[in-house]
Design a protein around this motif. Structure first.
Motif, mmCIF file in Angstrom:
data_model
loop_
_atom_site.group_PDB
_atom_site.id
_atom_site.type_symbol
_atom_site.label_atom_id
_atom_site.label_comp_id
_atom_site.label_asym_id
_atom_site.label_seq_id
_atom_site.Cartn_x
_atom_site.Cartn_y
_atom_site.Cartn_z
ATOM 1 N N LYS A 201 0.700 -1.251 -0.099
ATOM 2 C CA LYS A 201 -0.033 0.097 -0.094
ATOM 3 C C LYS A 201 0.756 1.357 -0.160
ATOM 4 O O LYS A 201 0.733 2.370 0.603
ATOM 5 N N ASN A 202 2.061 1.298 -0.884
ATOM 6 C CA ASN A 202 3.095 2.288 -0.838
ATOM 7 C C ASN A 202 3.513 2.706 0.434
ATOM 8 O O ASN A 202 3.510 3.913 0.781
ATOM 9 N N SER A 203 3.797 1.749 1.400
ATOM 10 C CA SER A 203 4.170 1.994 2.659
ATOM 11 C C SER A 203 5.768 1.454 2.812
ATOM 12 O O SER A 203 6.136 0.977 1.719
ATOM 13 N N ASN A 204 6.233 1.587 3.930
ATOM 14 C CA ASN A 204 7.512 1.212 4.181
ATOM 15 C C ASN A 204 7.653 -0.419 4.610
ATOM 16 O O ASN A 204 8.475 -0.909 4.881
ATOM 17 N N LEU A 205 6.366 -1.022 4.415
ATOM 18 C CA LEU A 205 6.355 -2.481 4.992
ATOM 19 C C LEU A 205 6.534 -3.289 3.810
ATOM 20 O O LEU A 205 5.636 -2.990 2.697
ATOM 21 N N SER A 206 7.136 -4.345 3.775
ATOM 22 C CA SER A 206 7.409 -5.264 2.637
ATOM 23 C C SER A 206 7.066 -6.728 3.296
ATOM 24 O O SER A 206 7.398 -6.918 4.663
ATOM 25 N N PHE A 207 6.970 -7.793 2.461
ATOM 26 C CA PHE A 207 6.735 -9.076 2.854
ATOM 27 C C PHE A 207 7.400 -10.079 1.789
ATOM 28 O O PHE A 207 7.430 -9.743 0.854
ATOM 29 N N ASP A 208 8.032 -11.269 2.156
ATOM 30 C CA ASP A 208 8.789 -12.131 1.482
ATOM 31 C C ASP A 208 8.388 -13.529 2.341
ATOM 32 O O ASP A 208 8.523 -13.667 3.280
ATOM 33 N N SER A 209 8.450 -14.488 1.184
ATOM 34 C CA SER A 209 8.018 -15.853 1.494
ATOM 35 C C SER A 209 8.400 -16.893 0.615
ATOM 36 O O SER A 209 8.590 -16.472 -0.448
ATOM 37 N N TYR A 210 8.761 -18.237 0.927
ATOM 38 C CA TYR A 210 9.081 -19.470 0.239
ATOM 39 C C TYR A 210 8.621 -20.547 1.022
ATOM 40 O O TYR A 210 9.189 -20.636 1.937
ATOM 41 N N LEU A 211 7.574 -21.171 0.353
ATOM 42 C CA LEU A 211 7.243 -22.483 1.253
ATOM 43 C C LEU A 211 7.128 -23.677 -0.052
ATOM 44 O O LEU A 211 6.992 -23.272 -1.093
ATOM 45 N N THR A 212 7.242 -24.671 0.828
ATOM 46 C CA THR A 212 7.155 -26.029 -0.209
ATOM 47 C C THR A 212 6.266 -27.009 0.667
ATOM 48 O O THR A 212 6.131 -27.118 1.684
ATOM 49 N N TYR A 213 5.636 -27.744 -0.303
ATOM 50 C CA TYR A 213 4.654 -28.943 0.296
ATOM 51 C C TYR A 213 5.030 -29.981 -0.524
ATOM 52 O O TYR A 213 5.097 -30.149 -1.892
ATOM 53 N N ARG A 214 5.469 -31.133 0.096
ATOM 54 C CA ARG A 214 5.806 -32.419 -0.695
ATOM 55 C C ARG A 214 4.962 -33.568 0.029
ATOM 56 O O ARG A 214 4.966 -33.742 1.137
ATOM 57 N N HIS A 215 4.503 -34.545 -0.807
ATOM 58 C CA HIS A 215 3.652 -35.411 -0.273
ATOM 59 C C HIS A 215 4.126 -36.814 -1.277
ATOM 60 O O HIS A 215 4.212 -36.618 -2.508
ATOM 61 N N ARG A 216 4.453 -37.751 -0.426
ATOM 62 C CA ARG A 216 4.826 -39.006 -1.296
ATOM 63 C C ARG A 216 4.065 -40.236 -1.059
ATOM 64 O O ARG A 216 3.593 -40.298 -0.078
ATOM 65 N N TYR A 217 3.871 -41.114 -2.250
ATOM 66 C CA TYR A 217 3.097 -42.089 -2.336
ATOM 67 C C TYR A 217 3.843 -43.276 -2.097
ATOM 68 O O TYR A 217 5.218 -43.361 -2.563
ATOM 69 N N GLY A 218 3.260 -44.613 -1.704
ATOM 70 C CA GLY A 218 4.018 -45.730 -1.748
ATOM 71 C C GLY A 218 4.923 -45.931 -0.496
ATOM 72 O O GLY A 218 5.653 -46.705 -0.346
ATOM 73 N N ILE A 219 4.836 -45.001 0.296
ATOM 74 C CA ILE A 219 5.828 -44.990 1.984
ATOM 75 C C ILE A 219 4.756 -44.781 2.877
ATOM 76 O O ILE A 219 3.603 -44.112 2.630
ATOM 77 N N ASP A 220 5.146 -45.266 3.956
ATOM 78 C CA ASP A 220 4.250 -45.100 5.447
ATOM 79 C C ASP A 220 4.192 -43.642 5.692
ATOM 80 O O ASP A 220 5.218 -42.987 5.979
ATOM 81 N N LEU A 221 3.125 -43.169 5.767
ATOM 82 C CA LEU A 221 2.942 -41.482 6.122
ATOM 83 C C LEU A 221 1.883 -41.488 7.320
ATOM 84 O O LEU A 221 1.320 -40.486 7.540
ATOM 85 N N LEU A 222 1.896 -42.500 8.276
ATOM 86 C CA LEU A 222 1.092 -42.454 9.336
ATOM 87 C C LEU A 222 1.589 -41.559 10.331
ATOM 88 O O LEU A 222 2.766 -41.087 10.429
ATOM 89 N N ASN A 223 0.763 -40.807 10.919
ATOM 90 C CA ASN A 223 1.015 -39.684 12.023
ATOM 91 C C ASN A 223 1.827 -38.544 11.606
ATOM 92 O O ASN A 223 2.181 -37.763 12.002
ATOM 93 N N LYS A 224 1.257 -38.481 10.107
ATOM 94 C CA LYS A 224 1.898 -36.994 9.425
ATOM 95 C C LYS A 224 0.879 -36.431 8.868
ATOM 96 O O LYS A 224 0.117 -36.851 8.410
ATOM 97 N N THR A 225 0.873 -34.936 9.157
ATOM 98 C CA THR A 225 -0.255 -34.290 8.632
ATOM 99 C C THR A 225 0.378 -33.209 7.539
ATOM 100 O O THR A 225 1.517 -33.444 7.327
ATOM 101 N N VAL A 226 -0.482 -32.735 7.246
ATOM 102 C CA VAL A 226 -0.108 -31.517 5.996
ATOM 103 C C VAL A 226 0.906 -30.547 6.679
ATOM 104 O O VAL A 226 1.901 -30.017 5.599
ATOM 105 N N PHE A 227 0.907 -30.173 7.929
ATOM 106 C CA PHE A 227 1.961 -29.199 8.338
ATOM 107 C C PHE A 227 3.294 -29.967 8.295
ATOM 108 O O PHE A 227 4.330 -29.350 8.298
ATOM 109 N N ASP A 228 3.311 -31.213 8.709
ATOM 110 C CA ASP A 228 4.654 -31.930 8.749
ATOM 111 C C ASP A 228 5.059 -32.166 7.111
ATOM 112 O O ASP A 228 6.409 -32.178 7.210
#
Length: 565
Positions: A201-228
């Protein structure tokens, strides 16, 4: 009175100081007076000089900010050198209490934060005909008009400097195995997103981010959530304050001390002339799942020097890292980059640990943890030579790695030496050779020799060809790799096709027979409108036991505030 004058004329003058000493004293006094005059003149000249910085420039105007513009008038000239020996470079068109709107004299180029000087004793230069200087005698309303005009210019300058802009990329990748489409361990989904917005909004405030999500099939993913399965590599807000001060809040990797990785918390940075210094206060990510962990508290400070226009940078830092309130690691970090000569570049970094704990015995003896040095010499326009040395010990976190402390301390220093020589022709072909040695006590020396040959724009079809040969000899594997890659652009670069073949003959230390592999890669990249791109890759691998076929499909979407041409 007359008799006294007669006596003085006739009687010899008896002085306590001999004539020769009086002469020397007179010369000495003259020198003292001369240097005092020169000193006071220099002090007065220093007081009459005002230094400012270029904060913004466009095609027509250059904006210079001072601590105060008292004494500067419309039509005055500004200099780029402190001594004023060079001709003036700017003319003042408008001014406020702290800034001036200027126009360039001649064809000189300028840079942001460049130092500009004004001397109060200088005479005004004539104002260009196209610029109407502001004179209160010319019109009774000229002062208010000039104030309004300057306010409007400063307002437009601020809006231009703080104009909101954003840049981002979204990437979605699918991978799988054609032999086992659903249950293969190679099947998976990966989503990555990077987004930055400057001056919200033409102010002195800026924002930066870099995120990844990886889901693998064929392996045991018990007790894992989307945050993990989500990894946050960067997520922070930046706020710029006056006087070159800025605040960063969130997860950010500081380039001044990049070796420690990202910091979760508050980072304060201040710039003064060519120096930058700051403090860090927060925690480091969890060493297992890279999540936020308040128990890994850390803090430190750093100072960096970098002069614009010069390939020279130096920074030092000190860090304290804790685990549940106990000291985990305490170390100092230094980094240096310099252009020693016209064609010789150097880089070096060092880490020194200053804390150790062994059998409840604490020591503050310095311990070299890491040393890296690199020299690159450009012999001429075709030849370039490079040499690097790497000496690293295990980084020990005395509380986090308490269960394997014996093993880490027992391991010796790992050292590596890399030599590189490359030749590049004027346009179409180049050769690169690299030899890498890594040695460690009580272990075999690892050797890796690489030869790479590239040819571009072959014939009228503009085909690119690359040949690779690699000889590898380590403690665990010895082998030879040959590779050939061909790629070509179609449809004016909107379509690119690539085929790569690699042949590998290796011997593993735990196996009796040699293992041979034939690998074929085919890649097709398509550039679509609206900053979209698709990559399609197929890999076929034949060896003595298994024949596998894998695929990778990636979709990229870029977006930015700039309009696409």
């Amino acid at each position: 009175m007359g008799s006294l004058c007669s006596v003085l004329r006739t009687a010899p003058f008896r002085s306590a100081i001999p004539a020769a000493q009086a002469k020397r004293f007179g010369l000495f006094s003259t020198k003292i007076i001369f240097f005092l005059c020169l000193f006071f003149f220099n002090v007065q000249a220093q007081e009459n000089k005002i230094e400012g910085k270029i904060t913004y420039q466009n095609a027509n105007h250059i904006y210079v900010r001072f601590s105060s513009t008292a004494g500067i008038e419309v039509g005055d000239s500004l200099h780029c050198s402190a001594d004023g020996t060079q001709p003036p470079c700017l003319t003042v068109l408008q001014r406020s209490s702290t800034s001036c709107v200027c126009t360039s004299i001649g064809q000189q180029s300028f840079q942001l934060n460049q130092a500009i000087f004004f001397s109060k004793k200088q005479a005004k230069i004539s104002t260009p005909p196209a610029v109407r200087s502001i004179d209160t005698a010319s019109s009774p309303t000229s002062h208010s008009d000039s104030t309004q005009t300057l306010t409007k210019i400063d307002s437009n300058n601020a809006k231009t400097l703080l104009k909101e802009s954003y840049l981002g990329r979204l990437s979605i990748s699918f991978s799988g195995d054609l032999n086992q489409p659903f249950n293969s361990k190679y099947s998976g989904l990966r989503i990555s997103n990077s987004f930055s917005i400057n001056h919200i909004k033409n102010s002195n405030l800026s924002f930066d981010s870099y995120l990844t999500y990886r889901h693998r099939y064929g392996i045991d993913l018990l007790n894992k959530t989307v945050f993990d399965e989500t990894q946050i590599y960067s997520l922070f807000f930046n706020y710029k304050l006056p006087y070159q001060l800025q605040l960063n809040l969130g997860r950010k990797n500081n380039i001044a001390i990049s070796s420690i990785g990202p910091v979760d918390g508050l980072q304060i940075d201040h710039r003064w002339n060519h120096f930058s210094y700051g403090i860090l206060l927060g925690s480091r990510p969890d060493h297992i799942n890279f999540s936020y962990n308040i128990n890994y508290f850390q803090w430190g400070s750093y100072i960096s020097f970098q002069k614009p226009g010069f390939d020279r940078q130096f920074s030092v830092a000190w860090m304290q890292q804790n685990n549940h309130g106990k000291t985990d690691r305490r170390f100092a970090y230094g980094q240096w980059t310099d252009q020693l000569f016209k064609s010789l570049y150097a880089f070096a970094s060092v880490e020194i640990d200053m804390y150790s704990k062994w059998n409840d015995t604490i020591s503050y003896k310095p311990r070299l943890t890491s040393l890296y040095a690199n020299l690159r010499y450009r012999i001429n326009s075709h030849w370039t030579a490079q040499c690097s040395y790497d000496n690293r010990r295990n980084i020990i976190l005395y509380e986090t790695y308490n269960t394997i402390l014996d093993q880490l301390i027992a391991q010796e220093t790992r050292q590596g030496l890399r030599l590189n020589l490359s030749y590049r022709a004027k346009k179409y072909w180049s050769v690169n050779s690299t030899a890498f040695l890594r040695y460690q006590a009580n272990r075999l020396v690892s050797r890796n020799v690489l030869l790479l040959f590239n040819v571009s724009n072959i014939s009228t079809q503009k085909i690119n060809l690359s040949f690779q040969a690699n000889q590898l000899n380590t403690e665990f594997i010895s082998g030879t790799i040959f590779g050939l890659r061909v790629n070509k652009d179609f449809l004016q670069g909107k379509l690119n096709g690539e085929v790569q073949y690699r042949w590998m003959n290796s011997q593993y230390s735990y196996a009796e027979n040699n293992s041979r592999q034939d690998i074929v890669n085919m890649t097709l990249s398509i550039i679509l409108p609206s900053k979209r791109m698709i990559f399609i890759n197929h890999e076929a691998n034949w060896n003595d036991y298994v024949h596998s076929q894998r695929y990778f499909i990636t979709f990229n979407q870029r977006f930015s505030s700039k309009k696409q041409k």
